[in-house]
Design an enzyme around this catalytic site. Structure first.
Site, PDB file in Angstrom:
ATOM      1  N   ASP A 287      10.586 -23.344  11.468  1.00 33.06           N
ATOM      2  CA  ASP A 287      11.207 -23.327  10.148  1.00 33.06           C
ATOM      3  C   ASP A 287      12.310 -24.354  10.054  1.00 33.06           C
ATOM      4  O   ASP A 287      12.903 -24.755  11.057  1.00 33.06           O
ATOM      5  CB  ASP A 287      11.797 -21.939   9.846  1.00 33.06           C
ATOM      6  CG  ASP A 287      12.947 -21.603  10.779  1.00 33.06           C
ATOM      7  OD1 ASP A 287      12.795 -21.857  11.993  1.00 33.06           O
ATOM      8  OD2 ASP A 287      13.979 -21.119  10.300  1.00 33.06           O
ATOM      9  N   GLU A 288      12.597 -24.789   8.868  1.00 34.58           N
ATOM     10  CA  GLU A 288      13.746 -25.640   8.558  1.00 34.58           C
ATOM     11  C   GLU A 288      13.869 -26.809   9.530  1.00 34.58           C
ATOM     12  O   GLU A 288      14.961 -27.166   9.974  1.00 34.58           O
ATOM     13  CB  GLU A 288      15.034 -24.829   8.578  1.00 34.58           C
ATOM     14  CG  GLU A 288      15.107 -23.816   7.450  1.00 34.58           C
ATOM     15  CD  GLU A 288      16.442 -23.086   7.381  1.00 34.58           C
ATOM     16  OE1 GLU A 288      17.189 -23.118   8.361  1.00 34.58           O
ATOM     17  OE2 GLU A 288      16.725 -22.515   6.322  1.00 34.58           O
ATOM     18  N   VAL A 289      12.746 -27.410   9.881  1.00 35.05           N
ATOM     19  CA  VAL A 289      12.799 -28.518  10.834  1.00 35.05           C
ATOM     20  C   VAL A 289      13.206 -29.795  10.119  1.00 35.05           C
ATOM     21  O   VAL A 289      12.609 -30.179   9.118  1.00 35.05           O
ATOM     22  CB  VAL A 289      11.433 -28.693  11.529  1.00 35.05           C
ATOM     23  CG1 VAL A 289      11.480 -29.884  12.475  1.00 35.05           C
ATOM     24  CG2 VAL A 289      11.065 -27.423  12.277  1.00 35.05           C
ATOM     25  N   ASP A 290      14.245 -30.425  10.617  1.00 36.29           N
ATOM     26  CA  ASP A 290      14.709 -31.699  10.059  1.00 36.29           C
ATOM     27  C   ASP A 290      14.276 -32.795  11.018  1.00 36.29           C
ATOM     28  O   ASP A 290      14.804 -32.931  12.124  1.00 36.29           O
ATOM     29  CB  ASP A 290      16.236 -31.673   9.925  1.00 36.29           C
ATOM     30  CG  ASP A 290      16.764 -32.973   9.360  1.00 36.29           C
ATOM     31  OD1 ASP A 290      15.952 -33.904   9.114  1.00 36.29           O
ATOM     32  OD2 ASP A 290      17.992 -33.072   9.173  1.00 36.29           O
ATOM     33  N   GLU A 338       7.031 -22.300   6.889  1.00 33.92           N
ATOM     34  CA  GLU A 338       6.926 -23.740   6.648  1.00 33.92           C
ATOM     35  C   GLU A 338       5.639 -24.312   7.226  1.00 33.92           C
ATOM     36  O   GLU A 338       5.068 -25.261   6.682  1.00 33.92           O
ATOM     37  CB  GLU A 338       8.126 -24.489   7.246  1.00 33.92           C
ATOM     38  CG  GLU A 338       9.390 -24.379   6.426  1.00 33.92           C
ATOM     39  CD  GLU A 338      10.239 -23.183   6.823  1.00 33.92           C
ATOM     40  OE1 GLU A 338       9.656 -22.210   7.354  1.00 33.92           O
ATOM     41  OE2 GLU A 338      11.445 -23.222   6.591  1.00 33.92           O
TER      42      GLU A 338
END
Lengths: 531, 531
Positions: A287-290, A338
């Site tokens: 999740d929320e991987v930048d 995601e």
């Protein structure tokens, strides 16, 4: 976060243990939380627990039950001082001599979907001096012990512990097989003693999966023997968990026989992870991987170019490869939503999607004066996930994230995992839900009062029949207050029910003395304003 | 409040117990809280505690020590999982085989003024494989065990528990004989398990008097067998303490032999109170008494008229009569300062005045723009009390009331009980101090994080030499953070040090990962603003 390592610990039992009930629940209501599936009978009688009251089982050699008996004995008799223990009990009070536990299956394997049902009959139809607890598995029996403990109370007049609501006949089983709580030891370290007390408290609400989000970007407290420098990323040299500590937590919840050996220092690759955490599910994050920093990091940028990958494709590659490794070792991968949103068609069919964003898909409509941003909110992601044939765990962040302090218990309670899911098969793919205690503003000083009592509201939604929980929150309010007092008597510092998350009591307790002077229709505010 | 019943429980020991130190204290500083009186030696060596490390005493038959050994064993080895306990320990690491405790006096009587001194030498000058703890009384030895536990830590590399700062030679004793904490179970009920954990935590900070403000106007949770209707004033039927519970708390801290009998249900008059709570002091209250309702209550008004008393004279009569009864049973009365202010000349000479209002005597000077009310603050009440020859306990409400959430730990630390008291005799009349956890906004959900870590700051002021504590707070900051982590590892949810009372951590821990990226001069705010 992609780098997060999460441990899903299936909970059969808790570890430590106080009782003598504080009652807000209406006298006629059996104050068990979460609400049992069926109450075949309940009365207004009481039986005093005999001085030599015993917990016994058949078969009698079940280790998990023996340790649970010791634990629940302490909980049931919590308000007994040592002075009372040796006093003469008047013979005229009807007494209960024992609780007999009968297990049908000797199989103690703990996995998702294990039979958690039980039946509690007091008195035993065949023995008026005993109570009878029957269950298919030891795990059902553990839930039954918890229920039994919740209807026991210390009688301040006779000074004996009693079991109440006699005759009682409870048939119980969970609605969902996955009832989880996430804790996050990366944003703040939680000492082992705190982790253990969280596990204790979960058992009181019949939650059965600890999702231990053990490492993340902020700190890496876990020892990985094959990569010994990783835990240099712990906050301090002492804010760490050895692999043995992590094993100890899992072991403490019941499965020493599944461990390889006490001296095992093999690499924590998936094969070893599978040994350390002998559960079917492995949460692989995602999740929320930048990925922007990947392009800036020379060797990653080079690897991406070599494979002709965009950063997003690199992320996809990573997730899918981790899935393959997990599957190879017989583990079912769990991934945050995601992965489904970005490359759902490529995920293995076995994948369980962990859903946290209920506001999906949404359509941005513009700005408004009162709401700043205006969205048209879609039916939610979970219906899409199960529509695509994946299993799903629901953790809607707007109502099931415990770090959202402005969400009251009622919102936790009302969140129905099957919202907008009507097909029978699709409904069966929702295996349960999880409340998430993200750790940014939570450390040992406030973790319990941020979790409790709100997590209990979700626990009842996940355990009790929808036909009951859909009836609303006002009818369960006083029973939840009773459960909060139960938590406190057992040493768990649950926050006040009628406040937002983690808020302290604003005034002296509104009861007893004040009660005498309150007028009809008074609220605490109006009472205090007049006083 | 006049009707308050307060129990002063002298604490020899605590009841439960976790370690493996998290270190913020500078490596060279020995991280013991409160700071010991004298550090004759300290080094940079470590000794691993042998697998069969033992705590032993001479004489070896002291019951108080045996239970303390079990407790501290758990605390010292807290981070040891069961896997580690059975592992092979490499023989090459120097090991400590035992801690030997030698007590000079067999007298276990616990009263104010008991010798609490100890000396801790590691290694024992006569035995390099052992540590030596010598003390006049068992109570000094208990403090020494606490100090020993505070310099033990789990080594995450060797995976063994070590004692550090070797060779170490600590000579320690308290500055004041009375070091108290008040808890208030009238405004909110605290379950027994919570009361016990508060007592545990007090021992960690070497506080030695629990002032249990057990009943007050809001609720009456305590059973008084001779007046069985009194505890109908409890908040609920279960939010009560039996007399046996109260005994159990006192007994739990060490004195079963002083109790009359387990079935004792004699009236809780002073004679019985003296048996139930076998301590020299009896707190008779007498603060903030509002006598206006006496005149409105017919039978009291009649009694006042009959005796030709004003309400104020009636209040005086009540206090003085209670004093006489206490004195008759050999108890020393403790009274809140209002009794001194109103009829100080009539109080018995033995009276100990409990001072809570530092702003006395004050002179009202007028209004200012910034302060609203302008006072000239006098030298404080304590100098007047000791000047009049009374003993005094200091609880200045502006800095030692824990319910004042806006008071930071530094203010607790800086409060010097001997301020404005210069004469040697007058100084000797200040027997110590007490921090007060009034319960209006405190219940089991927040009592620990409201008490800790701020009470620890006062504990050091009361224990450690004034020559050290007067040097200010910046030098003790990191050591206090270490102590807070110690509390957390032992399961006590102490709040963050760098916040006001009870405030939760505002961000992920500022350490480890972040540390790497912080720039010189960064504050947490500037760091986060840039990130």
């Amino acid at each position: 976060m992609l780098v997060a390592i999460s441990i899903l610990v299936f909970l059969p039992i808790a570890l430590g243990g106080a009782s003598s009930r504080i009652g807000f629940a209406e006298e006629k209501e059996v104050p068990v939380w979460p609400k049992p599936h069926s109450l075949l009978a309940s009365g207004s009688g009481s039986l005093a627990l005999a001085e030599n009251f015993t917990l016994r089982s058949s078969p009698d050699s079940i280790a998990t039950l023996s340790s649970a008996f010791a634990r629940y004995r302490e909980i049931i008799f919590l308000h007994h001082s040592i002075f009372l223990a040796s006093r003469q009990i008047p013979e005229s009070i009807p007494q209960l001599q024992a609780l007999s536990v009968r297990i049908s299956s000797p199989d103690e394997t703990l996995q998702i979907g294990v039979d958690e049902s039980y039946r509690l009959q007091i008195p035993d139809p065949d023995d008026a001096t005993a109570a009878l607890l029957t269950a298919e598995t030891v795990y059902g029996a553990l839930h039954g012990l918890e229920t039994f403990s919740q209807i026991c109370a210390f009688n301040f007049t006779t000074k004996m512990t009693e079991v109440r609501y006699i005759p009682v006949d409870i048939v119980d089983r969970p609605r969902f097989e996955y009832r989880g709580l996430l804790i996050d030891t990366s944003r703040h370290y939680e000492p082992l003693k705190i982790v253990r007390s969280v596990i204790d408290s979960m058992a009181y609400a019949k939650l059965n999966v600890l999702h231990w989000h053990i490492v993340d970007t902020q700190s890496f407290p876990l020892e990985i023997p094959s990569f010994p420098k990783l835990w240099n990323g712990a906050y301090t040299g002492a804010e760490r968990y050895t692999l043995e500590d992590a094993k100890g937590i899992v072991e403490g919840v019941g499965y020493p026989e599944l461990w390889p050996s006490g001296n095992c220092t093999q690499p924590l690759d998936v094969s070893n992870f599978a040994k350390t955490f002998p559960f079917k599910f492995m949460h692989l994050g995602g999740d929320e991987v930048d990925t922007t920093c990947w392009k800036k990091t020379r060797h990653i940028a080079r690897w991406l170019a070599h494979n002709n990958f965009t950063a997003k494709q690199g992320y996809e590659y990573f997730v899918l490869r981790a899935q393959k490794i997990a599957l190879k070792y017989g583990l079912t991968p769990v991934n945050w939503e995601e992965t489904f949103n970005n490359f759902g068609s490529k995920l293995n069919n076995e994948t369980i999607i962990h859903n946290w964003s209920k506001l999906y898909p949404y359509v941005f409509l513009g700005y408004s004066h009162s709401w700043n941003l205006l969205f048209r909110i879609g039916p939610g992601l979970a219906p899409l996930v199960v529509g695509a044939g994946f299993k799903c765990i629901v953790s809607d962040q707007d109502v099931w994230y415990l770090d959202h302090l402005d969400v009251p218990w009622q919102s936790f309670y009302k969140n129905e995992p099957l919202t907008n899911i009507t097909g029978e098969h699709e409904q069966s793919l929702i295996i349960g839900g999880e409340v998430c205690m993200w750790g940014e503003t939570v450390d040992p000083s406030d973790i319990h009062q941020t979790i409790w009592p709100r997590a209990a509201a979700a626990a009842e939604r996940l355990w009790s029949p929808r036909s009951f929980t859909d009836q609303g929150t006002s009818q369960v309010h006083s029973r939840l207050k009773t459960f909060r007092c139960l938590l406190q008597q057992r040493g768990i510092p649950a926050a006040p029910v009628d406040e937002l998350g983690r808020v302290s009591p604003p005034y002296p307790a509104f009861n007893g003395y004040y009660k005498k002077y309150a007028q009809a229709g008074d609220t605490l505010q109006s009472f205090l304003a007049r006083a």
